[in-house]
Scaffold this active site. Sequence first.
Site, mmCIF file in Angstrom:
data_model
loop_
_atom_site.group_PDB
_atom_site.id
_atom_site.type_symbol
_atom_site.label_atom_id
_atom_site.label_comp_id
_atom_site.label_asym_id
_atom_site.label_seq_id
_atom_site.Cartn_x
_atom_site.Cartn_y
_atom_site.Cartn_z
ATOM 1 N N THR A 132 2.452 0.772 10.016
ATOM 2 C CA THR A 132 3.469 -0.182 10.463
ATOM 3 C C THR A 132 3.753 -1.233 9.391
ATOM 4 O OG1 THR A 132 3.763 -2.005 12.029
ATOM 5 C CG2 THR A 132 1.526 -1.378 11.582
ATOM 6 N N ASP A 133 4.931 -1.850 9.476
ATOM 7 C CA ASP A 133 5.248 -2.966 8.569
ATOM 8 C C ASP A 133 4.463 -4.222 8.944
ATOM 9 O OD1 ASP A 133 6.595 -3.620 10.941
ATOM 10 O OD2 ASP A 133 8.532 -4.007 9.979
ATOM 11 N N GLU A 134 3.855 -4.226 10.151
ATOM 12 C CA GLU A 134 3.203 -5.458 10.618
ATOM 13 C C GLU A 134 1.974 -5.816 9.785
ATOM 14 O OE1 GLU A 134 3.084 -5.952 14.879
ATOM 15 O OE2 GLU A 134 4.745 -4.559 15.138
ATOM 16 N N TYR A 158 -3.700 -6.079 16.611
ATOM 17 C CA TYR A 158 -3.076 -4.786 16.329
ATOM 18 C C TYR A 158 -2.856 -4.602 14.832
ATOM 19 C CZ TYR A 158 0.743 -1.450 15.593
ATOM 20 O OH TYR A 158 1.518 -0.426 15.113
ATOM 21 N N SER A 161 -6.008 -4.194 12.804
ATOM 22 C CA SER A 161 -6.663 -2.883 12.932
ATOM 23 C C SER A 161 -5.884 -1.817 12.160
ATOM 24 C CB SER A 161 -6.819 -2.500 14.410
ATOM 25 O OG SER A 161 -5.563 -2.240 15.009
ATOM 26 N N LYS A 162 -4.558 -1.915 12.148
ATOM 27 C CA LYS A 162 -3.770 -0.949 11.369
ATOM 28 C C LYS A 162 -3.991 -1.196 9.867
ATOM 29 C CE LYS A 162 -1.207 1.832 12.540
ATOM 30 N NZ LYS A 162 -1.338 3.252 12.979
#
Length: 354
Positions: A132-134, A158, A161-162
């Site tokens: 993800t970009d997050e 989230y 963790s990614k």
Amino acid sequence: MILVTGGAGFIGANFVLDWLRASDEPVLNLDALTYAGNLENLAALQGDGRHVFVHGDICDRALIDRLFAEHRPRAVVHFAAESHVDRSIHGPGDFVRTNVEGTFTLLEAARGYWSTLEGEEKAAFRFLHVSTDEVYGSLGPNDPPFAETKAFEPNSPYSASKAASDHHVRAWHHTYGLPVLTTNCSNNYGPYQFPEKLIPLMIANALAGKALPVYGDGRNVRDWLYVGDHCAAIREVLARGRLGETYNVGGWNEKPNLEIVHTVCALLDELRPDAAGPHARLITYVADRPGHDRRYAIDARKIERELGWRPAETFETGIRKTIAWYLANQDWVAHVQSGSYREWVERNYGERRA
Ligand code: NAD
Ligand code: TYD
């Protein structure tokens, strides 16, 4: 064949359906069927021998070893994750387990299998990690969009963790030579998205005449990409991406949340008018998400330059298709709004009342 993890979730199911529409290469689909996984998403593949579904957990090393040995996939496309920021705030443990430990387990199993391969089979093997970009953190209004070189600054359980999983994937390439690829994509929307995420939640609530809960001032900005475009980008990276590289994937389509909600309302006014009045009357400002990232934006020039990928849908075409899908699939929505869904809504929104 290819091994897909999380192929009963939103993006994974779209990926599997698109893959088997375009190719006869079978898919081994490993999914734990958490609240977000749903075999109804794959109903079109019932009786199709090209799709082999395995109900199991990516943290189960013995199972994954057995799947590698029995099916000898030429690639792994790894979607399985806990994916909702609000849930990560309420219960971060599941995110560390699936996103960090699960990715680690899958990497180790893939490394074990890959080390037994030789020659062309070994050279052709790929591990594609969908992220993800997050992981990049939050942008100010005038900051340039995220490039692949941007430092990671994750702010939610989230995204942390990614980010940890992305780092593991990178390290397994540098240390062990595992042939990995990573994609970091912006917010997806489209068919089969669970109605806890912004767009399907707004569609479902508007159709039910319920409040449309906008967090904070509604001016947080996201980049939105139609799910089919994300799946096409993943296929390109899998086929031709450079080993060990990351590719940012985005829609060149930054919008504040409030604009998204107004667009959904206007389309519903056109396609399913409500006698009680315009759907936008339901917009309700509620307490903000803790640590809410202000803006995400993606610089998707690398994937275009190297692999020729660009989104095929505009936001206007993609959102119209999406709303038409939800209108035509009200049964699907009703089925996923189970008891546990209602508990989640009460937990997340009960404490935020405007
Ligand atoms: P989703 O929550 O809809 O689906 C996740 C799937 O993974 C579900 O089918 C679930 O059952 C399965 N799963 C969860 N834990 C598992 C476990 N321990 N073992 C096996 N399966 C498990 O998520 P999504 O929106 O389809 O996202 C898929 C991937 O894409 C995720 O890795 C996410 O981080 C990434 N991503 C999502 C978006 C987005 O906008 N949705 C954007 C960029 C990247
Ligand atoms: P979401 O779909 O949860 O994706 P992410 O947080 O991963 O970007 O949310 C998208 C944006 O919409 C985010 O800024 C939070 C906001 N939002 C609301 O305003 N109301 C809601 O009920 C939800 C679920 C999200």
